[in-house]
Design an enzyme around this catalytic site. Sequence first.
Site, PDB file in Angstrom:
ATOM      1  N   ASP A   1       7.452  -0.559  39.575  1.00 45.03           N
ATOM      2  CA  ASP A   1       5.809  -0.258  39.553  1.00 45.03           C
ATOM      3  C   ASP A   1       5.313  -1.267  39.503  1.00 45.03           C
ATOM      4  OD1 ASP A   1       3.846   1.484  39.228  1.00 45.03           O
ATOM      5  OD2 ASP A   1       4.082   1.740  37.070  1.00 45.03           O
TER       6      ASP A   1
ATOM      7  N   HIS B   1       3.658  -4.136  48.371  1.00 47.33           N
ATOM      8  CA  HIS B   1       4.766  -3.406  48.688  1.00 47.33           C
ATOM      9  C   HIS B   1       6.029  -4.351  49.185  1.00 47.33           C
ATOM     10  CE1 HIS B   1       3.168   0.292  47.180  1.00 47.33           C
ATOM     11  NE2 HIS B   1       2.333   0.117  48.190  1.00 47.33           N
TER      12      HIS B   1
ATOM     13  N   LEU C   1      28.241  -5.173  43.711  1.00 50.35           N
ATOM     14  CA  LEU C   1      27.360  -4.386  43.079  1.00 50.35           C
ATOM     15  C   LEU C   1      26.974  -2.988  43.660  1.00 50.35           C
ATOM     16  CD1 LEU C   1      24.934  -4.326  40.972  1.00 50.35           C
ATOM     17  CD2 LEU C   1      23.329  -4.935  42.555  1.00 50.35           C
TER      18      LEU C   1
END
Length: 235
Positions: free
Chosen positions: A12, A29, A123
Amino acid sequence: MEIPQHVAIILDGNGRWAKQHGMPRNYGHTKGAKNVEIICREAWNLGIKYLTVYAFSTENWSRPEDEVNALMKLLRNYMKNCIKTAEKNHMRVRVIGDTSRLAPDIQESIQRLEEFSRGQDGLNFQIAINYGSRDEMLRGMRKMLKDYGQGAFTPEELDEQRFEGYLDTSGIPAPDLLIRTSGELRLSNYLLWQLAYSELYFTPVPWPDFTKEELVKAIEDYNSRDRRYGGIKEG
């Protein structure tokens, strides 16, 4: 320091970060997308096995059309570049959410990325795209009811484990820690089933400014909790 096995993050503050820097929201973004790769690498180096990020929610479609279009363009580029990132960092990448609403070329890129990275042993990176937890549970229940109608199981055989098998996160352990950046104190329809026993950490730092040091702070806070009873450990 105990490292959580699975960390979920609500990314956020990209737009607000951009505004603070006198730039358009779309720049925020783009900056945030670049930070995802950095935090993936740092998370793995710290010993985190699973990282799940909230990239685009079912509610994000209501944003201004130009912003949605810019996000979709960014997503296209990210999915293409992510194959190289997955190979370089040995990541297994999975997308959770209802991808059927996405453009066909984005769906194809997601499929290629998931297939390419399936055998990676680094990962486990989950990206939530067009994801909403209520939508996920409704979709899961529809599939479950279809199986039930075909005699796949009895009512007595329905338990939490079976239901979890119908969720987008099937086979992925529940998050130990949720991090939300940029100061908001809500879950925003994110992993509501999966976060039932997770520790929650909220930071005012916007996502583009979230660094390895901020991730360590979150893990240190996680270590201060008493996981048996909730609350803060006694000194």
